[in-house]
Design a protein around this motif. Structure first.
Motif, PDB file in Angstrom:
ATOM      1  N   LEU A   1       0.608  -0.927   0.145  1.00 25.11           N
ATOM      2  CA  LEU A   1      -0.075   0.061  -0.222  1.00 25.11           C
ATOM      3  C   LEU A   1       1.105   1.121   0.076  1.00 25.11           C
ATOM      4  CD1 LEU A   1      -2.943  -1.148   2.367  1.00 25.11           C
ATOM      5  CD2 LEU A   1      -3.047  -0.651   0.093  1.00 25.11           C
ATOM      6  N   ARG A   2       1.933   1.246   0.635  1.00 23.61           N
ATOM      7  CA  ARG A   2       3.063   2.184   0.654  1.00 23.61           C
ATOM      8  C   ARG A   2       3.449   2.543  -0.949  1.00 23.61           C
ATOM      9  NH1 ARG A   2       8.392   3.228   0.712  1.00 23.61           N
ATOM     10  NH2 ARG A   2       9.029   5.195   1.748  1.00 23.61           N
ATOM     11  N   ARG A   3       3.462   1.571  -1.519  1.00 24.99           N
ATOM     12  CA  ARG A   3       3.856   1.814  -3.092  1.00 24.99           C
ATOM     13  C   ARG A   3       2.609   1.348  -3.982  1.00 24.99           C
ATOM     14  NH1 ARG A   3       9.547   2.107  -4.087  1.00 24.99           N
ATOM     15  NH2 ARG A   3      10.833   1.988  -2.043  1.00 24.99           N
ATOM     16  N   ARG A   4       1.572   1.623  -3.687  1.00 25.18           N
ATOM     17  CA  ARG A   4       0.409   1.240  -4.284  1.00 25.18           C
ATOM     18  C   ARG A   4       0.263   1.411  -5.675  1.00 25.18           C
ATOM     19  NH1 ARG A   4      -1.693   5.043  -1.061  1.00 25.18           N
ATOM     20  NH2 ARG A   4      -2.710   3.717   0.467  1.00 25.18           N
ATOM     21  N   ALA A   5       0.962   2.299  -6.265  1.00 25.57           N
ATOM     22  CA  ALA A   5       0.943   2.811  -7.703  1.00 25.57           C
ATOM     23  C   ALA A   5       1.767   2.037  -8.317  1.00 25.57           C
ATOM     24  CB  ALA A   5       1.520   4.264  -7.876  1.00 25.57           C
ATOM     25  N   GLU A   6       2.926   1.426  -7.820  1.00 22.45           N
ATOM     26  CA  GLU A   6       4.056   0.418  -8.332  1.00 22.45           C
ATOM     27  C   GLU A   6       3.303  -1.025  -8.339  1.00 22.45           C
ATOM     28  OE1 GLU A   6       8.324  -1.431  -7.358  1.00 22.45           O
ATOM     29  OE2 GLU A   6       7.742   0.397  -6.919  1.00 22.45           O
ATOM     30  N   TYR A   7       2.723  -1.394  -7.173  1.00 22.67           N
ATOM     31  CA  TYR A   7       2.260  -2.861  -7.367  1.00 22.67           C
ATOM     32  C   TYR A   7       0.787  -2.811  -8.074  1.00 22.67           C
ATOM     33  CZ  TYR A   7       5.510  -3.929  -3.771  1.00 22.67           C
ATOM     34  OH  TYR A   7       6.910  -4.390  -3.373  1.00 22.67           O
ATOM     35  N   GLY A   8       0.028  -1.670  -8.027  1.00 19.77           N
ATOM     36  CA  GLY A   8      -1.187  -1.773  -8.981  1.00 19.77           C
ATOM     37  C   GLY A   8      -1.035  -1.572 -10.471  1.00 19.77           C
ATOM     38  N   ALA A   9       0.501  -1.536 -10.667  1.00 15.01           N
ATOM     39  CA  ALA A   9       0.493  -1.210 -12.249  1.00 15.01           C
ATOM     40  C   ALA A   9       0.788  -2.604 -13.085  1.00 15.01           C
ATOM     41  CB  ALA A   9       1.678  -0.226 -12.562  1.00 15.01           C
ATOM     42  N   ALA A  10       0.811  -2.560 -14.395  1.00 13.85           N
ATOM     43  CA  ALA A  10       1.263  -3.681 -14.995  1.00 13.85           C
ATOM     44  C   ALA A  10       2.717  -3.746 -15.103  1.00 13.85           C
ATOM     45  CB  ALA A  10       0.902  -3.576 -16.554  1.00 13.85           C
ATOM     46  N   HIS A  11       3.190  -4.818 -14.955  1.00 14.68           N
ATOM     47  CA  HIS A  11       4.592  -5.275 -14.842  1.00 14.68           C
ATOM     48  C   HIS A  11       5.576  -4.476 -15.725  1.00 14.68           C
ATOM     49  CE1 HIS A  11       4.395  -8.030 -11.597  1.00 14.68           C
ATOM     50  NE2 HIS A  11       3.618  -8.845 -12.160  1.00 14.68           N
ATOM     51  N   HIS A  12       5.157  -4.414 -17.029  1.00  9.51           N
ATOM     52  CA  HIS A  12       6.016  -3.853 -17.891  1.00  9.51           C
ATOM     53  C   HIS A  12       6.295  -2.388 -17.721  1.00  9.51           C
ATOM     54  CE1 HIS A  12       2.025  -3.167 -19.992  1.00  9.51           C
ATOM     55  NE2 HIS A  12       2.563  -1.873 -20.311  1.00  9.51           N
ATOM     56  N   ARG A  13       4.997  -1.898 -16.911  1.00  9.93           N
ATOM     57  CA  ARG A  13       5.095  -0.235 -16.799  1.00  9.93           C
ATOM     58  C   ARG A  13       6.096   0.057 -15.779  1.00  9.93           C
ATOM     59  NH1 ARG A  13      -0.917   1.725 -16.233  1.00  9.93           N
ATOM     60  NH2 ARG A  13      -1.598   1.734 -18.479  1.00  9.93           N
ATOM     61  N   HIS A  14       6.579  -0.839 -14.841  1.00 11.38           N
ATOM     62  CA  HIS A  14       7.773  -0.455 -13.991  1.00 11.38           C
ATOM     63  C   HIS A  14       8.920  -1.248 -14.461  1.00 11.38           C
ATOM     64  CE1 HIS A  14       6.730  -4.153 -11.508  1.00 11.38           C
ATOM     65  NE2 HIS A  14       5.485  -3.740 -11.469  1.00 11.38           N
ATOM     66  N   ARG A  15       9.106  -1.561 -15.501  1.00  9.76           N
ATOM     67  CA  ARG A  15      10.611  -1.851 -15.991  1.00  9.76           C
ATOM     68  C   ARG A  15      11.266  -1.135 -16.838  1.00  9.76           C
ATOM     69  NH1 ARG A  15       9.453  -7.984 -18.576  1.00  9.76           N
ATOM     70  NH2 ARG A  15       8.471  -8.869 -16.498  1.00  9.76           N
ATOM     71  N   THR A  16      12.683  -1.094 -16.835  1.00 11.41           N
ATOM     72  CA  THR A  16      13.353  -0.113 -17.964  1.00 11.41           C
ATOM     73  C   THR A  16      13.347  -0.823 -19.152  1.00 11.41           C
ATOM     74  OG1 THR A  16      15.270  -1.126 -16.922  1.00 11.41           O
ATOM     75  CG2 THR A  16      14.716   0.885 -15.720  1.00 11.41           C
ATOM     76  N   ALA A  17      13.956  -0.151 -19.828  1.00  4.41           N
ATOM     77  CA  ALA A  17      14.155  -0.677 -21.236  1.00  4.41           C
ATOM     78  C   ALA A  17      15.291  -1.751 -21.250  1.00  4.41           C
ATOM     79  CB  ALA A  17      14.304   0.410 -22.262  1.00  4.41           C
TER      80      ALA A  17
END
Length: 272
Positions: free
Chosen positions: A127-143
């Protein structure tokens, strides 16, 4: 290098993705316990130590953290998120060990309560990082793809065969038939056995392994060990050839299978 993107770069929170992240981490934790548990048990004097509830819960938390951390890095989470989630694994036990050591909490309750409280602790971190854990995995990967993401079949194979180095075993000779047989089954389902004598080559490999298994079954134990080791090592080379040519099976499978075959063959040959 793989890092987490800032929340504003991730987008809206999706509750199903959030819960999916949690489910994946729970599975990774269970795999960590299953795969690493035998290694602890094989250490000299480990049985007496693991009989102590306080030691057992900390070892189990370590196994779960290892599995979860590897999966989080593969999924693209940064080290900060991994460290926070790792702390959530230990936090319940850190709190409960005090009443256990003072005699207020029995050993079985320490284990049960620690595992029950672990999930809420994980949810608080998420919940502290809800934006990260609630997003699709590819959205919080680097290229760029890190080593863990590119070579995950190798790492998985190494983890799955850790016990071979600690407590090497000799697989029964008939298991050799599984090695070429799996290629045939996968090839049939994928439709990759057509043309160019591909099926004939795979069947020839199966026949060769059948002959090797029969030879190992009828040989004396010493010779049988060498024959079985040769079969596993030869299949590692077979995997490498299919990895390079990209034929019959997926490359990830060929890579994983090659690592497993190599470790099993080497440990049979040199550690038994």
């Amino acid at each position: 290098m793989t890092t987490s993107l800032p929340p504003q770069a991730i987008g809206p929170v999706n509750r199903w993705r959030f819960l999916g992240h949690l489910a994946e981490m729970l599975v990774a934790m269970i795999l960590g316990m299953v795969l690493l548990g035998p290694l602890w048990a094989a250490l000299p004097g480990a049985a007496a130590l693991l009989a102590r509830p306080d030691v057992a819960v900390l070892v189990m938390a370590t196994d779960m953290t290892a599995g979860m951390s590897l999966w989080m890095r593969y999924r693209g989470h940064g080290w900060g998120a991994v460290a926070e989630m790792g702390a959530a694994m230990y936090a319940p036990f850190a709190v409960l060990l005090v009443p256990y050591w003072t005699g207020l909490l029995p050993g079985h309750a320490l284990m049960t309560a620690g595992h029950v409280l672990m999930v809420p602790a994980m949810l608080l971190v998420m919940l502290r990082r809800r934006a990260e854990y609630g997003a699709a995995h590819h959205r919080h990967r680097t290229a760029g793809r890190g080593l863990l993401e590119r070579r995950w079949p190798t790492l998985l194979g190494l983890v799955m065969t850790l016990a071979c180095w600690v407590d090497p075993m000799l697989p029964p000779a008939p298991v050799l038939l599984v090695l070429p047989g799996t290629y045939l089954v996968i090839g049939l389902f994928r439709g990759t056995l057509r043309g160019g004598g591909v099926l004939a080559l795979q069947l020839a490999g199966l026949a060769g392994y059948a002959a090797l298994a029969v030879a190992a079954l009828t040989a004396d134990p010493g010779t049988a060990r060498y024959l079985i080791a040769a079969g596993w090592l030869a299949h590692a080379a077979w995997d490498a050839a299919h990895f390079v040519t990209r034929r019959i099976v997926p490359r990830d499978y060929a890579e994983w299978c090659g690592v497993v075959d190599l470790v099993v063959g080497v440990t049979i040959l040199f550690l038994l």
